[in-house]
Scaffold this motif. Structure first.
Motif, short mmCIF file in Angstrom:
data_model
loop_
_atom_site.label_atom_id
_atom_site.label_comp_id
_atom_site.label_asym_id
_atom_site.label_seq_id
_atom_site.Cartn_x
_atom_site.Cartn_y
_atom_site.Cartn_z
N ARG A 189 0.83 -1.20 0.00
CA ARG A 189 0.00 0.00 0.00
C ARG A 189 0.87 1.26 0.00
NH1 ARG A 189 2.70 1.88 3.20
NH2 ARG A 189 2.77 1.63 5.46
N GLU A 226 -0.52 9.56 8.86
CA GLU A 226 0.61 8.73 9.31
C GLU A 226 0.72 8.75 10.82
OE1 GLU A 226 1.57 6.31 7.34
OE2 GLU A 226 2.35 7.71 5.84
N HIS A 227 0.86 7.56 11.40
CA HIS A 227 0.90 7.37 12.86
C HIS A 227 -0.40 7.84 13.49
CE1 HIS A 227 5.04 5.89 13.54
NE2 HIS A 227 5.19 6.38 12.33
N ASP A 273 -3.14 5.62 12.98
CA ASP A 273 -3.97 4.40 13.14
C ASP A 273 -4.02 3.91 14.58
OD1 ASP A 273 -1.37 3.29 13.01
OD2 ASP A 273 -1.90 1.76 11.53
N GLY A 326 0.04 -0.81 13.75
CA GLY A 326 -1.40 -0.56 13.86
C GLY A 326 -2.16 -1.38 12.83
N ASP A 378 -2.11 -1.11 7.55
CA ASP A 378 -1.54 -1.81 6.40
C ASP A 378 -2.35 -3.04 6.02
OD1 ASP A 378 0.34 0.14 6.74
OD2 ASP A 378 1.83 -1.19 7.65
N TYR A 408 9.68 2.99 16.31
CA TYR A 408 8.23 3.02 16.08
C TYR A 408 7.51 2.79 17.42
CZ TYR A 408 3.69 1.63 14.14
OH TYR A 408 2.35 1.53 13.85
#
Ligand code: GLA
Length: 389
Positions: A31, A37-38, A40, A177, A180, A232
């Motif tokens: 994907r 971004e960040h 989820d 998360g 994806d 992360y």
């Protein structure tokens, strides 16, 4: 980069490796996340679309409780493991088997949750690993679909996404998360997926940059990343800490940003909150722009997202910043890093007739710094995971 591999050669490879034909071939895409971004794991919004590139799995059912995995990308011994078992991550597998933790992990989680069994697998991918394009989720989702079909289990795709995420979290030990796996299973051709990561509700948003004479370039910066390497997880923990201090279930629930920033004494946590809250608003704005047919205006959102990820969330990396800067100087409408950060890919939105100039500018900027040349990939909004043969 090559086009999607055909199912037939993979099936032939399977027959050569296992001495029998596979029962089928399943494919799941990587994907690109347009924006969000960040968000989820902060129970917010994301807007990914599926690539034409992905992972294919030729598979045959086994009833001996074993999953055996081979990969065309990883020469060497096949990996065999029982489908009944605890977390792979606790078994101390040597590094050369690490790739197989994904399919074996999925087999174990699906076994426990849905009662599926074993399989022989041959895996092929045309998605670079570590490029931030969700090769792991693609592998998980292709394996999950294969196992469900082989064992006659009719699982809902949202449930499968959650199980694949669980496999990555609990079996592989990477704290990702839900984005994806959802993108890989739920995306449809010609659309981006607007997903509310709290409710699980999603909708398709038409995304056709070509109709507006625009191109979205994916730039693999050739600096690779891994979700399991600690950075992360630290960002995730910071977000959870900030939410707890603010007395909300998740950062998605912060409505008064200024008030939240005033009440947090730690400047690092303030920056993290600033990113997550504004990024959620950018996702909603971007979805609105797409629905209005104003794809070009997405450029400003991408730029704002990149600055926020670079300066507030602090997860960008030199090759990403240089790619975005060079693209903008060459006249692109916008660009940003995508994925978990610290390596991986960048997306750039540009007028189609400027795409070559933008590519050349990025390549030249890398050459000036003596960095590995970037790789470019066409980002065509494609189908989610499916049975390919
Ligand atoms: C990785 C994770 C996702 C998401 C992104 C950042 O891709 O797997 O769950 O958190 O990073 O948006």
């Amino acid at each position: 980069m090559t086009a999607a591999p055909e199912a037939a050669p993979l099936a032939a490879g399977f027959a050569a490796a296992y001495g029998r034909a596979p029962d089928g071939v399943w494919r799941a895409p990587g994907r690109v996340n347009l924006i969000g971004e960040h968000t989820d794991y902060n129970e917010g919004f994301v807007l990914p679309f599926a690539l034409a590139h992905g992972v294919s799995v030729a598979a045959a059912r086994r009833d001996d409780g074993i999953v055996e995995a081979r990969s065309l990308q990883v020469p060497g011994e096949p990996v065999s493991a029982p489908v009944d078992g605890g977390p792979v991550v606790a078994e101390g597998w040597p590094p050369e088997r690490a790739w197989a933790a994904y399919p074996v992990g999925v087999a174990r989680v699906l076994r426990a949750a849905l009662g599926t069994g074993g399989a022989s697998l041959l895996i092929d991918a045309d998605l670079p690993r570590g490029a931030g394009l969700s090769s792991s989720a693609a592998l998980e989702c292709a394996t999950a679909l294969a196992l469900c079909d082989l064992h006659g289990v009719d699982a809902d795709r949202r449930e499968l996404a959650a199980l694949a995420q669980r496999a990555e979290n609990e079996q592989v030990g990477a704290p990702c998360g839900i984005m994806d796996q959802s993108a890989s299973l739920l995306c449809t051709p010609g659309n981006a997926l607007l997903l509310d990561c709290r409710s699980g509700l999603s909708g398709q948003v038409p995304y056709a940059p070509g109709d507006a004479d625009l191109t979205l370039l994916v730039v693999d910066t050739r600096a690779s990343h891994a979700i399991g390497d600690g950075d992360y997880g630290r960002r995730r923990a910071e977000c959870e800490e900030a939410a707890a201090l603010l007395g909300v279930p998740a950062l998605r629930d912060v409505t008064d940003l200024a008030g939240a920033l005033r009440s947090l004494p730690d400047p690092v946590l303030r920056r993290r909150v600033q990113h997550v809250v504004t990024e959620n608003h950018r996702v909603e704005a971007a979805a609105g722009l797409l629905r209005a047919g104003a794809v070009a205006d997405l450029g400003a959102m991408l730029n704002a997202s990149h600055l926020s990820l670079r300066d507030q969330f602090e997860i960008s990396w030199p090759q990403a910043d240089t790619a975005v800067d060079a693209a903008l100087r060459a006249g692109a409408r916008g660009g940003r890093m995508i994925g978990g950060g610290f390596g991986g890919s960048v997306i750039v939105l540009t007028a189609a007739d400027r795409a070559d100039r933008v590519r050349d500018a990025i390549t030249a900027a890398y050459a000036e710094r003596a960095w590995t040349a970037p790789a470019f990939l066409d980002a065509v909004p494609s189908a989610g995971a499916h049975r390919a043969a």
